[in-house]
Write a protein that holds these residues in place. Structure first.
Motif, PDB file in Angstrom:
ATOM      1  N   GLU A 142      42.479  33.440  41.242  1.00 20.42           N
ATOM      2  CA  GLU A 142      41.374  33.884  40.401  1.00 20.42           C
ATOM      3  C   GLU A 142      41.700  35.316  39.966  1.00 20.42           C
ATOM      4  N   PRO A 143      41.143  35.793  38.865  1.00 18.71           N
ATOM      5  CA  PRO A 143      41.285  37.213  38.545  1.00 18.71           C
ATOM      6  C   PRO A 143      40.705  38.046  39.688  1.00 18.71           C
ATOM      7  N   ILE A 144      41.504  38.969  40.212  1.00 13.30           N
ATOM      8  CA  ILE A 144      41.093  39.793  41.345  1.00 13.30           C
ATOM      9  C   ILE A 144      41.486  41.251  41.098  1.00 13.30           C
ATOM     10  N   GLU A 145      40.897  42.141  41.864  1.00 13.88           N
ATOM     11  CA  GLU A 145      41.244  43.554  41.749  1.00 13.88           C
ATOM     12  C   GLU A 145      42.453  43.854  42.624  1.00 13.88           C
ATOM     13  N   SER A 146      43.465  44.465  42.024  1.00 19.16           N
ATOM     14  CA  SER A 146      44.665  44.831  42.757  1.00 19.16           C
ATOM     15  C   SER A 146      44.357  45.938  43.756  1.00 19.16           C
TER      16      SER A 146
ATOM     17  N   GLY B 288      44.239  48.964  41.494  1.00 19.82           N
ATOM     18  CA  GLY B 288      42.829  48.914  41.112  1.00 19.82           C
ATOM     19  C   GLY B 288      42.591  48.145  39.840  1.00 19.82           C
ATOM     20  N   ASN B 289      43.667  47.660  39.214  1.00 16.54           N
ATOM     21  CA  ASN B 289      43.539  46.906  37.968  1.00 16.54           C
ATOM     22  C   ASN B 289      43.138  45.465  38.244  1.00 16.54           C
ATOM     23  N   LEU B 290      42.536  44.836  37.258  1.00 15.98           N
ATOM     24  CA  LEU B 290      42.224  43.419  37.346  1.00 15.98           C
ATOM     25  C   LEU B 290      43.497  42.641  37.067  1.00 15.98           C
ATOM     26  N   ILE B 291      43.869  41.739  37.958  1.00 16.05           N
ATOM     27  CA  ILE B 291      45.138  41.025  37.850  1.00 16.05           C
ATOM     28  C   ILE B 291      44.954  39.533  38.135  1.00 16.05           C
ATOM     29  N   ILE B 292      45.953  38.761  37.731  1.00 12.00           N
ATOM     30  CA  ILE B 292      46.099  37.367  38.142  1.00 12.00           C
ATOM     31  C   ILE B 292      47.436  37.274  38.863  1.00 12.00           C
ATOM     32  N   VAL B 293      47.447  36.617  40.020  1.00 14.76           N
ATOM     33  CA  VAL B 293      48.649  36.528  40.834  1.00 14.76           C
ATOM     34  C   VAL B 293      49.181  35.101  40.827  1.00 14.76           C
TER      35      VAL B 293
END
Length: 245
Positions: free
Chosen positions: A120-124, A128-133
């Protein structure tokens, strides 16, 4: 991820010809953007599977894995971070030399169980950026899972793509998650702030209550006239993408 395409129209939406023309245009845009998102996800998945099978990485040797990860990080571009973690979730190497612990992350647990995972889109925790892993299991030559390889993509890069495809002064496209929260930045974020709807950014903090968002949360795609998050009547297309979380 659900994909929403909206266009605010400031005059009589009851005109059938206008509604039909707008729906046809939006349908093309929605199909193109949906296809792009799926291709984008497939390419990122192929990247992580490729990395997991490279001997310099699957050896779990910090020196050779570091060289390989940094080589592909520079070659491919577009990733915020590429990292290799042991079965304890602690990073062995990362492209930016940042120490990570991802043991509690869902994507790590899924990869450790043998699945190629898209988060899911999460905070790194690192930036601190919004990321997808994107994550994949790393196996030894005997087939035993010895670690997890992951690559992180900033959601801002997806926002930039959607902005490029906007047509006119009122069109907008954005992604929301399965809970109905913004994932990418909507076009009218300044108007949201002026209306007191948000204090800072809407990503993962503002939950839409529109007809489109409720339909998408139910796993449905569609189009029609409805009231958007600003209270404006719009003609909108919305598409559910079950292949991407």
């Amino acid at each position: 991820l659900p994909l929403v395409v909206n266009a605010i129209v400031s005059y009589n939406l009851a005109q059938n010809a206008l509604e039909q023309a707008t729906n046809e245009t939006q349908s093309i845009i929605a199909k193109n953007q949906s296809a792009y998102m799926l291709n984008w996800a497939n390419e990122r998945t192929q990247d992580i599977v490729t990395l997991s099978g490279i001997a310099r990485i699957s050896s779990m040797n910090p020196e050779t894995a570091d060289a390989a990860i940094k080589q592909y990080y520079e070659l491919w571009g577009g990733y915020e971070t590429i990292f290799l973690a042991g079965t304890n979730g602690v990073s062995i190497v990362s492209s930016n030399d940042t120490a990570l612990n991802v043991f509690d992350r869902t994507y790590f647990k899924e990869a450790l169980a043998g699945k190629v995972s898209i988060s899911e889109p999460i905070e790194s925790r690192a930036s601190g950026n919004l990321i997808i892993v994107f994550a994949a299991p790393v196996r030894s030559s005997e087939g035993t899972i010895v670690g997890v390889i992951g690559e992180t993509v900033p959601v801002s890069s997806i926002t930039q793509l959607l902005v490029k495809n906007q047509m006119g002064e009122t069109d907008e496209s954005y992604l929301i998650n399965a809970g109905g929260f913004f994932v990418t930045t909507p076009r009218f974020v300044d108007e949201m702030k002026a209306a007191g709807m948000i204090d800072d950014h809407p990503e993962l903090s503002y939950q839409l209550q529109t007809t489109a968002s409720k339909e998408l949360q139910a796993g449905k795609s569609g189009h029609g006239i409805y009231t958007n998050y600003l209270g404006e009547e719009v003609i909108g297309q919305y598409t559910w993408l079950p292949e991407i979380k």
